[in-house]
Design an enzyme around this catalytic site. Structure first.
Site, PDB file in Angstrom:
ATOM      1  N   GLY A   9      43.578  40.788  15.808  1.00 38.88           N
ATOM      2  CA  GLY A   9      44.680  39.840  15.902  1.00 38.88           C
ATOM      3  C   GLY A   9      44.386  38.494  15.269  1.00 38.88           C
ATOM      4  N   VAL A  10      44.825  37.430  15.952  1.00 39.67           N
ATOM      5  CA  VAL A  10      44.639  36.060  15.466  1.00 39.67           C
ATOM      6  C   VAL A  10      43.159  35.753  15.267  1.00 39.67           C
ATOM      7  CG1 VAL A  10      44.902  33.627  16.112  1.00 39.67           C
ATOM      8  CG2 VAL A  10      46.777  35.210  16.494  1.00 39.67           C
ATOM      9  N   ASP A  11      42.342  36.170  16.211  1.00 38.38           N
ATOM     10  CA  ASP A  11      40.903  35.914  16.147  1.00 38.38           C
ATOM     11  C   ASP A  11      40.311  36.481  14.857  1.00 38.38           C
ATOM     12  OD1 ASP A  11      38.322  35.179  16.980  1.00 38.38           O
ATOM     13  OD2 ASP A  11      38.083  36.922  18.275  1.00 38.38           O
ATOM     14  N   ASN A  66      37.671  36.012  21.693  1.00 37.15           N
ATOM     15  CA  ASN A  66      37.052  36.812  22.745  1.00 37.15           C
ATOM     16  C   ASN A  66      35.800  36.066  23.209  1.00 37.15           C
ATOM     17  OD1 ASN A  66      34.763  37.571  21.098  1.00 37.15           O
ATOM     18  ND2 ASN A  66      36.083  39.078  20.101  1.00 37.15           N
ATOM     19  N   GLY A  73      48.549  39.307  23.032  1.00 36.75           N
ATOM     20  CA  GLY A  73      48.294  40.497  22.219  1.00 36.75           C
ATOM     21  C   GLY A  73      47.567  41.557  23.030  1.00 36.75           C
TER      22      GLY A  73
END
Length: 178
Positions: free
Chosen positions: A41-43, A33, A128
């Protein structure tokens, strides 16, 4: 390494279903972000596995604009570096989202090349919570990566998918863009 691999402009492009935080490459790409301070999510997974020093370094970067890319150390991850890029939020496709997503891939690859990295992995940016259509995102990823790896030191790019359905979008994108 991959379930499906092709050679494009001197680089092996692979599609795998795996947890991106487990890959021992020169870099993994984070679907970040704009604050770069972690999220879902992935982050979130990348930030949790990399450890608190990642957030400390990210604070020093003062965020990242959509389509841009910034690099940090990998800390507790097997990857040596993390390239953070901010994908566009899908708003119907008429707000420049495809061009912004193309910039995410191009800028991430340019940054990797500038740091002389030879291998990197991308998640499915930004499919996502940013709601970018997965098939279109995969097509943009494959087309942009094919062009961007030419004349770089990069010899391996992995499209790391969370599940088989996502991997199917990348397989279809390779078939469509041949």
């Amino acid at each position: 390494m991959g379930a499906s691999a092709r050679i494009e402009n001197g680089a092996e492009l692979s599609i795998i279903v795996a947890d991106i935080t487990t890959l021992a490459l020169d870099a993994i790409v984070n679907a970040a972000n704009s604050s770069l301070l972690g999220g879902g999510g992935v982050d979130g997974a990348i930030h949790r596995k990399a450890g608190p020093r990642l957030a400390e370094e990210c604070r020093m970067l003062h965020g990242c604009k959509t389509g841009e890319a910034k690099i940090t150390a990998g800390y507790n991850l097997p990857a040596r570096h993390i390239i953070h890029t901010v994908g566009p939020v899908w708003q119907g496709g008429d707000k420049g989202e495809p061009a912004l997503l193309e910039r995410c891939y191009r800028n991430s690859i340019t940054l990797a090349a500038r740091h002389n990295l030879r291998s990197l992995a991308f998640p499915a940016i930004p499919t996502g919570i940013y709601r970018f259509p997965a098939a279109l995102a995969a097509r943009i990823a494959v087309e942009t990566t094919r062009r961007a790896v030419a004349d770089t030191p990069i010899d391996s790019v992995v499209f790391c998918c969370f599940d088989a359905a996502s991997a199917g979008h990348y397989d279809a994108a390779f078939a469509e863009t041949n």
